[in-house]
Motif scaffolding. Sequence first.
Motif, PDB file in Angstrom:
ATOM      1  N   CYS A  29      85.238 -63.933 -35.075  1.00  0.00           N
ATOM      2  CA  CYS A  29      83.949 -64.257 -35.007  1.00  0.00           C
ATOM      3  C   CYS A  29      83.287 -64.490 -36.321  1.00  0.00           C
ATOM      4  O   CYS A  29      83.342 -63.519 -37.008  1.00  0.00           O
ATOM      5  CB  CYS A  29      83.012 -63.134 -34.230  1.00  0.00           C
ATOM      6  SG  CYS A  29      83.775 -63.284 -32.543  1.00  0.00           S
ATOM      7  N   GLY A  30      82.548 -65.561 -36.578  1.00  0.00           N
ATOM      8  CA  GLY A  30      82.174 -65.880 -38.056  1.00  0.00           C
ATOM      9  C   GLY A  30      80.518 -65.406 -38.054  1.00  0.00           C
ATOM     10  O   GLY A  30      80.080 -64.798 -37.068  1.00  0.00           O
ATOM     11  N   THR A  32      76.448 -65.265 -38.144  1.00  0.00           N
ATOM     12  CA  THR A  32      75.389 -66.124 -37.545  1.00  0.00           C
ATOM     13  C   THR A  32      74.362 -66.307 -39.000  1.00  0.00           C
ATOM     14  O   THR A  32      74.157 -65.579 -39.676  1.00  0.00           O
ATOM     15  CB  THR A  32      74.573 -64.962 -36.703  1.00  0.00           C
ATOM     16  OG1 THR A  32      75.252 -64.512 -35.679  1.00  0.00           O
ATOM     17  CG2 THR A  32      73.284 -65.810 -36.296  1.00  0.00           C
ATOM     18  N   ASN A  41      78.908 -57.243 -43.311  1.00  0.00           N
ATOM     19  CA  ASN A  41      79.599 -58.156 -42.871  1.00  0.00           C
ATOM     20  C   ASN A  41      80.797 -58.743 -43.800  1.00  0.00           C
ATOM     21  O   ASN A  41      81.842 -58.817 -43.127  1.00  0.00           O
ATOM     22  CB  ASN A  41      78.734 -59.621 -43.004  1.00  0.00           C
ATOM     23  CG  ASN A  41      77.608 -59.549 -42.193  1.00  0.00           C
ATOM     24  OD1 ASN A  41      76.525 -59.920 -43.060  1.00  0.00           O
ATOM     25  ND2 ASN A  41      77.434 -59.006 -41.156  1.00  0.00           N
ATOM     26  N   THR A  44      84.027 -56.706 -42.827  1.00  0.00           N
ATOM     27  CA  THR A  44      85.055 -57.368 -41.623  1.00  0.00           C
ATOM     28  C   THR A  44      85.649 -58.438 -42.059  1.00  0.00           C
ATOM     29  O   THR A  44      86.817 -58.638 -42.005  1.00  0.00           O
ATOM     30  CB  THR A  44      83.996 -57.509 -40.583  1.00  0.00           C
ATOM     31  OG1 THR A  44      83.587 -56.142 -40.057  1.00  0.00           O
ATOM     32  CG2 THR A  44      84.798 -58.421 -39.400  1.00  0.00           C
ATOM     33  N   GLU A 230      83.346 -54.211 -35.114  1.00  0.00           N
ATOM     34  CA  GLU A 230      83.521 -53.109 -33.846  1.00  0.00           C
ATOM     35  C   GLU A 230      82.103 -53.378 -32.843  1.00  0.00           C
ATOM     36  O   GLU A 230      82.207 -53.154 -31.862  1.00  0.00           O
ATOM     37  CB  GLU A 230      83.655 -51.868 -34.107  1.00  0.00           C
ATOM     38  CG  GLU A 230      82.539 -51.105 -35.155  1.00  0.00           C
ATOM     39  CD  GLU A 230      82.431 -49.482 -35.236  1.00  0.00           C
ATOM     40  OE1 GLU A 230      83.014 -48.873 -34.538  1.00  0.00           O
ATOM     41  OE2 GLU A 230      81.789 -49.041 -36.409  1.00  0.00           O
ATOM     42  N   LEU A 232      81.009 -55.978 -32.020  1.00  0.00           N
ATOM     43  CA  LEU A 232      81.021 -56.926 -31.090  1.00  0.00           C
ATOM     44  C   LEU A 232      81.976 -56.879 -29.948  1.00  0.00           C
ATOM     45  O   LEU A 232      82.110 -57.719 -28.909  1.00  0.00           O
ATOM     46  CB  LEU A 232      81.626 -58.473 -31.891  1.00  0.00           C
ATOM     47  CG  LEU A 232      81.037 -58.634 -33.160  1.00  0.00           C
ATOM     48  CD1 LEU A 232      81.864 -59.996 -33.798  1.00  0.00           C
ATOM     49  CD2 LEU A 232      79.568 -59.027 -32.816  1.00  0.00           C
ATOM     50  N   ARG A 260      86.067 -51.345 -38.202  1.00  0.00           N
ATOM     51  CA  ARG A 260      84.839 -50.444 -38.181  1.00  0.00           C
ATOM     52  C   ARG A 260      83.690 -50.686 -39.002  1.00  0.00           C
ATOM     53  O   ARG A 260      83.893 -51.070 -40.197  1.00  0.00           O
ATOM     54  CB  ARG A 260      85.449 -48.884 -38.334  1.00  0.00           C
ATOM     55  CG  ARG A 260      85.905 -48.182 -37.067  1.00  0.00           C
ATOM     56  CD  ARG A 260      85.971 -46.750 -37.213  1.00  0.00           C
ATOM     57  NE  ARG A 260      84.673 -46.148 -36.650  1.00  0.00           N
ATOM     58  CZ  ARG A 260      84.674 -44.983 -36.795  1.00  0.00           C
ATOM     59  NH1 ARG A 260      85.625 -44.155 -36.992  1.00  0.00           N
ATOM     60  NH2 ARG A 260      83.525 -44.479 -36.582  1.00  0.00           N
ATOM     61  N   MET A 269      73.624 -48.830 -42.771  1.00  0.00           N
ATOM     62  CA  MET A 269      72.467 -49.469 -43.595  1.00  0.00           C
ATOM     63  C   MET A 269      71.820 -50.261 -42.975  1.00  0.00           C
ATOM     64  O   MET A 269      71.894 -50.795 -41.888  1.00  0.00           O
ATOM     65  CB  MET A 269      73.929 -50.544 -44.307  1.00  0.00           C
ATOM     66  CG  MET A 269      73.225 -51.680 -45.208  1.00  0.00           C
ATOM     67  SD  MET A 269      74.596 -52.886 -45.971  1.00  0.00           S
ATOM     68  CE  MET A 269      75.138 -53.526 -44.572  1.00  0.00           C
TER      69      MET A 269
HETATM   70  P1  AMP Z   1      76.689 -61.429 -37.793  1.00  0.00           P
HETATM   71  O1  AMP Z   1      76.551 -62.599 -38.823  1.00  0.00           O
HETATM   72  O2  AMP Z   1      75.597 -60.472 -37.391  1.00  0.00           O
HETATM   73  O3  AMP Z   1      77.155 -61.890 -36.240  1.00  0.00           O
HETATM   74  O4  AMP Z   1      78.172 -60.483 -38.323  1.00  0.00           O
HETATM   75  C1  AMP Z   1      78.974 -60.882 -38.681  1.00  0.00           C
HETATM   76  C2  AMP Z   1      80.491 -60.066 -38.720  1.00  0.00           C
HETATM   77  O5  AMP Z   1      79.979 -59.021 -39.447  1.00  0.00           O
HETATM   78  C3  AMP Z   1      80.632 -59.495 -37.310  1.00  0.00           C
HETATM   79  O6  AMP Z   1      82.119 -59.693 -37.052  1.00  0.00           O
HETATM   80  C4  AMP Z   1      79.992 -58.314 -37.339  1.00  0.00           C
HETATM   81  O7  AMP Z   1      80.885 -57.431 -36.373  1.00  0.00           O
HETATM   82  C5  AMP Z   1      80.160 -57.691 -38.829  1.00  0.00           C
HETATM   83  N1  AMP Z   1      79.337 -56.413 -39.240  1.00  0.00           N
HETATM   84  C6  AMP Z   1      78.057 -56.597 -39.117  1.00  0.00           C
HETATM   85  N2  AMP Z   1      77.525 -55.374 -39.695  1.00  0.00           N
HETATM   86  C7  AMP Z   1      78.745 -54.696 -40.234  1.00  0.00           C
HETATM   87  C8  AMP Z   1      79.110 -53.379 -40.754  1.00  0.00           C
HETATM   88  N3  AMP Z   1      77.768 -52.368 -41.022  1.00  0.00           N
HETATM   89  N4  AMP Z   1      80.104 -52.915 -41.117  1.00  0.00           N
HETATM   90  C9  AMP Z   1      81.081 -53.865 -40.602  1.00  0.00           C
HETATM   91  N5  AMP Z   1      80.998 -55.006 -40.151  1.00  0.00           N
HETATM   92  C10 AMP Z   1      79.893 -55.474 -39.780  1.00  0.00           C
END
Ligand code: AMP
Length: 500
Positions: A29-30, A32, A41, A44, A230, A232, A260, A269
């Motif tokens: 999943c990329g 947003t 982000n 991950t 995690e 998601l 995680r 954060m």
């Molecule tokens: P998003 O752009 O919000 O959809 O997030 C993109 C990716 O970053 C997703 O796989 C989220 O699960 C991951 N993500 C968001 N916040 C964190 C965090 N604090 N630690 C690790 N991964 C995160």
Amino acid sequence: MPLELFNTLSGKIEPLFASDGTALRMYCCGPTVYDYGHIGNFRTFLHVDVLRRAIRMFGITPRHVMNITDVDDKIIRNAAAAQLPINTYTARYEKAFFEDMQALGCETPEAIARATENIDGMVSLIERLAQQDIAYKVEDGSWYFRIARFPDYGKLSGKDLEGIQDGARIDSDEYEKDSARDFALWKATKPGETSWDTPLGTGRPGWHIECSAMAMKYLGDSFDLHAGGEDLMFPHHENEIAQSEAATHVPFARHWFHVRFLLVEGKKMSKSEGNFYTLRDLLLKGHRASAIRFLLLSVPYRHQLNFTFDGLTESTNAIERLRTFHQRILTGKWPTLAVANNNDPVLSNLIAQGDTNFTASLANDLNTAEARAAIFDVIRAVNTAADRNTLTQPDADATLALLAKFDTIFAVLNDTDAELTKAALAWAEAEGRMADVSTEVLEKFGANSLTDAAIDALVADRTKAKAQRNFARADAIRNELLEKGILIEDSKEGVRWKRK
Ligand code: AMP
Ligand code: ZN
């Protein structure tokens, strides 16, 4: 030794393999794209990058697809506030995202899928669900998924669905973590909102259906691995499984990989805590992209990482040690055979053991911390041997080969840090974000980083170097000045300089 990984779906560590015998088909999943990416982000995405690199190291070809969510509630809200069409609004963040991924040394997935370019696939998937009466339309024209019709709902996250109310619905993309409710597949839109005219009606897709449709379009109904942070796992991934398997009646992804969350200085954060950092924030403060990559990978993906500025300094020092060591071994002259009486017979074994430990650590559920420690053990031993003149060329070669292997995963040896900081500075200038630039970065890389006296001194050095026919030095000074925005002109009257 196979590459083994924890599978959220089975709760077990299982070997990874390409089920079609050709490529390991994986979907991540990329982002947003409504804002700049933050270090959470990137934690991950960096572990997914290590995963794809490790897959290759273990002899399997990855076929990695990542989506770009370029339409959702937040994007529509922010684009409207900025009075921009959504694609103009998202384009800048998508571009920034790929620049940041590159700055962090992430390889580009084999395919990138934008939600707004795959609406047809989402509509047909919803139509398939509607034919089975699993998707239903409500009064305002939106479509929902009836989770009561999918008995496996909850199998990924282990949610207990006792007491689930048939028909209780949720229509937001951002919803409470604990509710298992029918979720929106297609959202009717209000006049003026971004929408698509389709057989389902006028509207836009829900977030979950995007990933199901795009994953299956690029990888088939059943594929090898699905990844994401995690957060998601529920509801997003649970809903992806429900939509896909209810339509196809075959398993969606075999293996689920969840990274995680990252904490910063011990806390979640958040902007209100003042501990929220984008990659760009850190680069403008003078932190190096390579050190950020190395730190974000320092703790295995299933453990929480506490990001601290002390940790970042440590990571910067570790990279320095690695690069200095690499240069030392690469450029040193080592005897082909050690002199018999001071030869170090255990060293070659130690290097070979380091190699085995490195590979075994990655094979063991991507233990990046142990993999990294294995390399530093070798560095210590080889440095000691080099100090004692007992390092031989064959051992130096074996060390260099191990470092090259290490770098196919960690990708930090090649130093592009200064260029990346300069690029971030140029961005800050263009975006009016100079207030975020630290004085250290300004002094080192800014156009006004040199006083007139310092420039005069450098120009005089260059003139002297030319007189001594040391043209390499003269050119180096000219280039250094040029990088800082200072032009040198040679004329009959002598040398003049000006700021660009
Ligand atoms: P998003 O752009 O919000 O959809 O997030 C993109 C990716 O970053 C997703 O796989 C989220 O699960 C991951 N993500 C968001 N916040 C964190 C965090 N604090 N630690 C690790 N991964 C995160
Ligand atoms: Zn997704």
